[in-house]
Design a protein around this motif. Structure first.
Motif, short mmCIF file in Angstrom:
data_model
loop_
_atom_site.label_atom_id
_atom_site.label_comp_id
_atom_site.label_asym_id
_atom_site.label_seq_id
_atom_site.Cartn_x
_atom_site.Cartn_y
_atom_site.Cartn_z
N ALA A 1 -5.62 14.31 3.09
CA ALA A 1 -4.61 14.33 4.02
C ALA A 1 -3.09 15.66 2.85
O ALA A 1 -2.33 15.61 3.42
CB ALA A 1 -3.60 13.05 3.94
N GLY A 2 -3.27 14.40 1.27
CA GLY A 2 -2.78 16.10 0.35
C GLY A 2 -3.00 17.10 0.72
O GLY A 2 -1.97 17.83 0.81
N LEU A 3 -4.45 17.25 -0.04
CA LEU A 3 -4.42 19.20 0.84
C LEU A 3 -3.95 19.45 2.63
O LEU A 3 -3.62 20.73 1.89
CB LEU A 3 -5.92 19.39 0.56
N PRO B 1 -0.18 9.63 -0.58
CA PRO B 1 0.24 8.91 -1.21
C PRO B 1 0.55 7.17 -1.01
O PRO B 1 0.08 6.08 -1.25
CB PRO B 1 2.09 8.64 -2.01
N ALA B 2 0.39 6.58 0.18
CA ALA B 2 0.78 5.55 0.84
C ALA B 2 -1.16 5.03 0.91
O ALA B 2 -1.60 4.10 0.30
CB ALA B 2 1.19 5.05 2.43
N ALA C 1 -6.06 2.03 -1.69
CA ALA C 1 -6.90 2.21 -2.34
C ALA C 1 -7.20 1.92 -3.16
O ALA C 1 -7.71 0.13 -3.85
CB ALA C 1 -7.90 3.46 -2.28
N ALA C 2 -6.13 1.30 -4.38
CA ALA C 2 -5.87 0.86 -5.95
C ALA C 2 -5.45 -0.58 -5.77
O ALA C 2 -6.26 -1.59 -6.18
CB ALA C 2 -4.84 1.86 -6.44
N LEU C 3 -4.49 -0.96 -4.60
CA LEU C 3 -4.46 -2.70 -4.01
C LEU C 3 -5.79 -2.96 -3.42
O LEU C 3 -5.83 -4.50 -4.15
CB LEU C 3 -3.05 -2.47 -3.48
N PHE D 1 4.50 13.71 7.86
CA PHE D 1 3.44 12.79 8.00
C PHE D 1 2.10 12.97 7.20
O PHE D 1 1.94 11.77 6.74
CB PHE D 1 2.52 12.45 9.41
N LEU D 2 1.45 14.13 6.34
CA LEU D 2 0.16 14.06 6.02
C LEU D 2 0.54 13.92 4.21
O LEU D 2 -0.16 12.89 4.14
CB LEU D 2 -0.40 15.18 5.91
#
Length: 122
Positions: free
Chosen positions: A15-17, A47-48, A53-55, A41-42
């Motif tokens: 999404a970031g890319l 980051p969300a 993923a981290a949470l 939007f991407l």
């Protein structure tokens, strides 16, 4: 980090890319408002997804619900941003009702994020 969380992180990177690529493409096109919106939007959701993923990987929120939320966000991004990008770049929609369907999935994904954050972990 379990495989599903690594997939969510991979989706975040993608999404970031694509957000950066769409931003660059929009900067070089005269009428590219929908492409700019897709890029935003991407870039907002990347980051969300990293956070989800981290949470989930740390067991801080309900893992199954978080995975479903991330899947809804990912599919929503594909439909919503894909449709806006196709309209801007190819002058054709992805398919009828793709953007509204993607928008509904994005809203559902965020609702699931909220619910997973409010529920106690086991």
């Amino acid at each position: 980090m379990a495989l599903p969380e690594r997939l969510i992180l991979g989706l975040a990177g993608l999404a970031g890319l694509l957000g950066v690529a769409a931003s660059a493409a929009a900067a070089h096109r005269a009428e590219a408002e929908s492409l700019r919106i897709a890029a935003q939007f991407l870039l907002f959701h990347a980051p969300a997804l990293v956070g989800l993923a981290a949470l989930a990987g740390g067991g801080l929120i309900r893992v199954p619900l978080t995975r479903i939320a991330a899947a809804a966000l990912g599919l929503g991004l594909v439909l919503f941003c894909g449709d806006l990008s196709m309209r801007a770049l190819a002058r054709t929609p992805l398919f009828p009702m793709a953007a509204p369907s993607g928008g509904l999935l994005l809203m559902a994904g965020w609702l699931l994020v909220a619910v997973s954050g409010l529920l106690r972990t086991r």
